[in-house]
Design a protein around this motif. Structure first.
Motif, PDB file in Angstrom:
ATOM      1  N   MET A  57      74.547  28.330  14.799  1.00 44.14           N
ATOM      2  CA  MET A  57      73.933  28.306  16.118  1.00 44.14           C
ATOM      3  C   MET A  57      74.987  28.384  17.212  1.00 44.14           C
ATOM      4  O   MET A  57      74.764  29.033  18.220  1.00 44.14           O
ATOM      5  CB  MET A  57      73.093  27.038  16.281  1.00 44.14           C
ATOM      6  N   ASN A  58      76.134  27.719  17.036  1.00 41.24           N
ATOM      7  CA  ASN A  58      77.171  27.745  18.070  1.00 41.24           C
ATOM      8  C   ASN A  58      77.642  29.155  18.376  1.00 41.24           C
ATOM      9  O   ASN A  58      77.927  29.475  19.525  1.00 41.24           O
ATOM     10  CB  ASN A  58      78.347  26.850  17.675  1.00 41.24           C
ATOM     11  N   GLY A  59      77.724  30.003  17.347  1.00 41.13           N
ATOM     12  CA  GLY A  59      78.136  31.388  17.563  1.00 41.13           C
ATOM     13  C   GLY A  59      77.171  32.124  18.470  1.00 41.13           C
ATOM     14  O   GLY A  59      77.580  32.899  19.342  1.00 41.13           O
ATOM     15  N   LEU A  60      75.894  31.880  18.303  1.00 48.97           N
ATOM     16  CA  LEU A  60      74.872  32.515  19.135  1.00 48.97           C
ATOM     17  C   LEU A  60      74.952  32.007  20.574  1.00 48.97           C
ATOM     18  O   LEU A  60      74.804  32.777  21.521  1.00 48.97           O
ATOM     19  CB  LEU A  60      73.498  32.237  18.540  1.00 48.97           C
ATOM     20  N   LEU A  61      75.217  30.716  20.744  1.00 46.66           N
ATOM     21  CA  LEU A  61      75.365  30.153  22.095  1.00 46.66           C
ATOM     22  C   LEU A  61      76.568  30.768  22.801  1.00 46.66           C
ATOM     23  O   LEU A  61      76.499  31.118  23.981  1.00 46.66           O
ATOM     24  CB  LEU A  61      75.519  28.636  22.018  1.00 46.66           C
ATOM     25  N   ILE A  62      77.666  30.920  22.085  1.00 50.05           N
ATOM     26  CA  ILE A  62      78.880  31.513  22.655  1.00 50.05           C
ATOM     27  C   ILE A  62      78.636  32.971  23.023  1.00 50.05           C
ATOM     28  O   ILE A  62      79.045  33.428  24.094  1.00 50.05           O
ATOM     29  CB  ILE A  62      80.066  31.356  21.676  1.00 50.05           C
ATOM     30  N   THR A  63      77.937  33.708  22.155  1.00 48.38           N
ATOM     31  CA  THR A  63      77.620  35.110  22.440  1.00 48.38           C
ATOM     32  C   THR A  63      76.783  35.222  23.707  1.00 48.38           C
ATOM     33  O   THR A  63      76.990  36.120  24.521  1.00 48.38           O
ATOM     34  CB  THR A  63      76.874  35.750  21.255  1.00 48.38           C
ATOM     35  N   SER A  64      75.838  34.302  23.892  1.00 52.69           N
ATOM     36  CA  SER A  64      75.004  34.320  25.090  1.00 52.69           C
ATOM     37  C   SER A  64      75.849  34.154  26.347  1.00 52.69           C
ATOM     38  O   SER A  64      75.620  34.831  27.349  1.00 52.69           O
ATOM     39  CB  SER A  64      73.955  33.210  25.018  1.00 52.69           C
ATOM     40  N   ILE A  65      76.843  33.268  26.289  1.00 53.57           N
ATOM     41  CA  ILE A  65      77.741  33.077  27.440  1.00 53.57           C
ATOM     42  C   ILE A  65      78.571  34.333  27.689  1.00 53.57           C
ATOM     43  O   ILE A  65      78.618  34.855  28.802  1.00 53.57           O
ATOM     44  CB  ILE A  65      78.693  31.886  27.219  1.00 53.57           C
ATOM     45  N   GLU A  66      79.249  34.798  26.648  1.00 50.58           N
ATOM     46  CA  GLU A  66      80.195  35.902  26.794  1.00 50.58           C
ATOM     47  C   GLU A  66      79.527  37.203  27.221  1.00 50.58           C
ATOM     48  O   GLU A  66      80.066  37.940  28.038  1.00 50.58           O
ATOM     49  CB  GLU A  66      80.951  36.117  25.489  1.00 50.58           C
ATOM     50  N   GLU A  67      78.354  37.484  26.669  1.00 50.61           N
ATOM     51  CA  GLU A  67      77.699  38.769  26.941  1.00 50.61           C
ATOM     52  C   GLU A  67      76.556  38.643  27.942  1.00 50.61           C
ATOM     53  O   GLU A  67      75.896  39.628  28.259  1.00 50.61           O
ATOM     54  CB  GLU A  67      77.211  39.370  25.628  1.00 50.61           C
ATOM     55  N   LYS A  68      76.319  37.405  28.423  1.00 52.40           N
ATOM     56  CA  LYS A  68      75.246  37.140  29.390  1.00 52.40           C
ATOM     57  C   LYS A  68      73.901  37.666  28.881  1.00 52.40           C
ATOM     58  O   LYS A  68      73.108  38.239  29.626  1.00 52.40           O
ATOM     59  CB  LYS A  68      75.592  37.725  30.760  1.00 52.40           C
ATOM     60  N   LEU A  69      73.671  37.431  27.581  1.00 48.89           N
ATOM     61  CA  LEU A  69      72.444  37.879  26.942  1.00 48.89           C
ATOM     62  C   LEU A  69      71.526  36.693  26.669  1.00 48.89           C
ATOM     63  O   LEU A  69      71.991  35.601  26.351  1.00 48.89           O
ATOM     64  CB  LEU A  69      72.757  38.575  25.613  1.00 48.89           C
ATOM     65  N   PRO A  70      70.212  36.917  26.768  1.00 52.15           N
ATOM     66  CA  PRO A  70      69.285  35.821  26.487  1.00 52.15           C
ATOM     67  C   PRO A  70      69.180  35.540  24.992  1.00 52.15           C
ATOM     68  O   PRO A  70      69.399  36.415  24.155  1.00 52.15           O
ATOM     69  CB  PRO A  70      67.955  36.347  27.031  1.00 52.15           C
ATOM     70  N   ILE A  71      68.855  34.292  24.681  1.00 49.41           N
ATOM     71  CA  ILE A  71      68.516  33.889  23.318  1.00 49.41           C
ATOM     72  C   ILE A  71      67.215  33.096  23.389  1.00 49.41           C
ATOM     73  O   ILE A  71      66.849  32.579  24.443  1.00 49.41           O
ATOM     74  CB  ILE A  71      69.620  33.050  22.641  1.00 49.41           C
ATOM     75  N   GLU A  72      66.512  33.030  22.269  1.00 46.52           N
ATOM     76  CA  GLU A  72      65.282  32.267  22.199  1.00 46.52           C
ATOM     77  C   GLU A  72      65.552  30.971  21.451  1.00 46.52           C
ATOM     78  O   GLU A  72      66.235  30.986  20.424  1.00 46.52           O
ATOM     79  CB  GLU A  72      64.195  33.061  21.475  1.00 46.52           C
ATOM     80  N   ILE A  73      65.030  29.876  21.979  1.00 38.59           N
ATOM     81  CA  ILE A  73      65.180  28.589  21.296  1.00 38.59           C
ATOM     82  C   ILE A  73      63.818  27.923  21.150  1.00 38.59           C
ATOM     83  O   ILE A  73      62.906  28.150  21.950  1.00 38.59           O
ATOM     84  CB  ILE A  73      66.160  27.633  22.019  1.00 38.59           C
ATOM     85  N   MET A  74      63.700  27.127  20.106  1.00 40.94           N
ATOM     86  CA  MET A  74      62.589  26.189  19.958  1.00 40.94           C
ATOM     87  C   MET A  74      63.215  24.835  20.267  1.00 40.94           C
ATOM     88  O   MET A  74      64.252  24.488  19.697  1.00 40.94           O
ATOM     89  CB  MET A  74      62.022  26.207  18.546  1.00 40.94           C
ATOM     90  N   TYR A  75      62.590  24.091  21.173  1.00 37.23           N
ATOM     91  CA  TYR A  75      63.189  22.865  21.686  1.00 37.23           C
ATOM     92  C   TYR A  75      62.176  21.732  21.651  1.00 37.23           C
ATOM     93  O   TYR A  75      61.001  21.928  21.976  1.00 37.23           O
ATOM     94  CB  TYR A  75      63.653  23.100  23.131  1.00 37.23           C
ATOM     95  N   ILE A  76      62.622  20.556  21.248  1.00 36.96           N
ATOM     96  CA  ILE A  76      61.763  19.373  21.276  1.00 36.96           C
ATOM     97  C   ILE A  76      62.281  18.431  22.362  1.00 36.96           C
ATOM     98  O   ILE A  76      63.463  18.071  22.382  1.00 36.96           O
ATOM     99  CB  ILE A  76      61.685  18.681  19.899  1.00 36.96           C
ATOM    100  N   SER A  77      61.408  18.080  23.278  1.00 39.99           N
ATOM    101  CA  SER A  77      61.806  17.202  24.390  1.00 39.99           C
ATOM    102  C   SER A  77      61.930  15.768  23.903  1.00 39.99           C
ATOM    103  O   SER A  77      61.524  15.429  22.792  1.00 39.99           O
ATOM    104  CB  SER A  77      60.766  17.282  25.516  1.00 39.99           C
ATOM    105  N   GLY A  78      62.452  14.924  24.758  1.00 44.27           N
ATOM    106  CA  GLY A  78      62.568  13.510  24.446  1.00 44.27           C
ATOM    107  C   GLY A  78      61.211  12.853  24.215  1.00 44.27           C
ATOM    108  O   GLY A  78      61.108  11.840  23.546  1.00 44.27           O
ATOM    109  N   LYS A  79      60.151  13.450  24.771  1.00 45.83           N
ATOM    110  CA  LYS A  79      58.790  12.941  24.596  1.00 45.83           C
ATOM    111  C   LYS A  79      58.123  13.494  23.335  1.00 45.83           C
ATOM    112  O   LYS A  79      56.995  13.141  23.026  1.00 45.83           O
ATOM    113  CB  LYS A  79      57.932  13.304  25.804  1.00 45.83           C
ATOM    114  N   GLY A  80      58.801  14.426  22.652  1.00 45.37           N
ATOM    115  CA  GLY A  80      58.243  15.001  21.435  1.00 45.37           C
ATOM    116  C   GLY A  80      57.488  16.299  21.627  1.00 45.37           C
ATOM    117  O   GLY A  80      56.894  16.816  20.680  1.00 45.37           O
ATOM    118  N   ASP A  81      57.500  16.851  22.846  1.00 41.46           N
ATOM    119  CA  ASP A  81      56.836  18.131  23.107  1.00 41.46           C
ATOM    120  C   ASP A  81      57.730  19.276  22.651  1.00 41.46           C
ATOM    121  O   ASP A  81      58.916  19.315  22.988  1.00 41.46           O
ATOM    122  CB  ASP A  81      56.527  18.288  24.598  1.00 41.46           C
TER     123      ASP A  81
END
Length: 74
Positions: free
Chosen positions: A1-25
Protein backbone atom coordinates in the motif's frame (compact mmCIF):
# COMPACT_ATOMS: atom_id res chain seq x y z
CA UNK A 1 0.00 0.00 0.00
CA UNK A 2 2.83 2.45 0.78
CA UNK A 3 4.08 2.18 -2.80
CA UNK A 4 0.68 3.22 -4.11
CA UNK A 5 0.53 6.17 -1.69
CA UNK A 6 3.98 7.33 -2.82
CA UNK A 7 2.99 6.98 -6.49
CA UNK A 8 -0.07 9.15 -5.84
CA UNK A 9 2.16 11.89 -4.40
CA UNK A 10 4.86 11.72 -7.07
CA UNK A 11 2.54 11.51 -10.09
CA UNK A 12 -0.37 13.49 -8.59
CA UNK A 13 -2.68 10.63 -9.53
CA UNK A 14 -5.84 9.62 -7.68
CA UNK A 15 -6.19 6.33 -5.83
CA UNK A 16 -9.28 4.66 -4.43
CA UNK A 17 -9.46 3.68 -0.77
CA UNK A 18 -11.93 1.88 1.45
CA UNK A 19 -11.82 3.61 4.82
CA UNK A 20 -13.37 2.90 8.21
CA UNK A 21 -13.97 5.94 10.42
CA UNK A 22 -13.45 6.04 14.15
CA UNK A 23 -17.22 5.55 14.48
CA UNK A 24 -17.12 2.39 12.36
CA UNK A 25 -18.59 3.87 9.17
CA UNK A 26 -17.06 2.47 5.98
CA UNK A 27 -16.67 4.73 2.96
CA UNK A 28 -15.19 4.53 -0.52
CA UNK A 29 -13.04 7.55 -1.36
CA UNK A 30 -10.98 8.68 -4.31
CA UNK A 31 -8.05 10.73 -3.06
CA UNK A 32 -4.82 12.35 -4.18
CA UNK A 33 -2.18 11.94 -1.48
CA UNK A 34 -0.34 15.12 -0.48
CA UNK A 35 1.76 13.97 2.50
CA UNK A 36 2.58 10.71 4.28
CA UNK A 37 3.33 10.58 8.02
CA UNK A 38 3.91 7.59 10.31
CA UNK A 39 0.32 7.38 11.55
CA UNK A 40 -1.70 9.25 8.92
CA UNK A 41 -1.83 10.66 5.41
CA UNK A 42 -2.95 14.07 4.24
CA UNK A 43 -4.87 13.96 0.99
CA UNK A 44 -7.32 15.83 -1.20
CA UNK A 45 -10.62 13.93 -1.19
CA UNK A 46 -12.38 14.11 -4.55
CA UNK A 47 -15.70 13.07 -2.98
CA UNK A 48 -15.76 15.90 -0.42
CA UNK A 49 -13.75 18.29 -2.62
CA UNK A 50 -11.51 19.33 0.26
CA UNK A 51 -8.36 18.30 2.11
CA UNK A 52 -8.73 15.42 4.56
CA UNK A 53 -6.55 13.51 7.02
CA UNK A 54 -6.82 9.71 7.03
CA UNK A 55 -5.48 7.44 9.76
CA UNK A 56 -3.30 4.87 7.97
CA UNK A 57 -4.47 2.03 10.20
CA UNK A 58 -8.09 2.76 9.16
CA UNK A 59 -7.43 2.32 5.44
CA UNK A 60 -8.90 -1.09 4.63
CA UNK A 61 -7.70 -1.21 1.01
CA UNK A 62 -6.08 0.98 -1.63
CA UNK A 63 -6.05 0.54 -5.40
CA UNK A 64 -5.61 2.35 -8.67
CA UNK A 65 -8.96 3.63 -10.00
CA UNK A 66 -10.72 1.34 -12.44
CA UNK A 67 -10.78 2.63 -15.98
CA UNK A 68 -14.26 3.45 -17.15
CA UNK A 69 -15.11 3.09 -20.80
CA UNK A 70 -16.59 6.14 -22.39
CA UNK A 71 -19.20 5.65 -25.07
CA UNK A 72 -20.34 8.14 -27.66
CA UNK A 73 -24.00 8.22 -28.40
CA UNK A 74 -25.19 9.24 -31.85
Amino acid sequence: MNGLLITSIEEKLPIEIMYISGKGDISHRTIIVKEIQDEYIKAFCLLKQQPRVFNKSNILSAAKPKLRKQFKYA
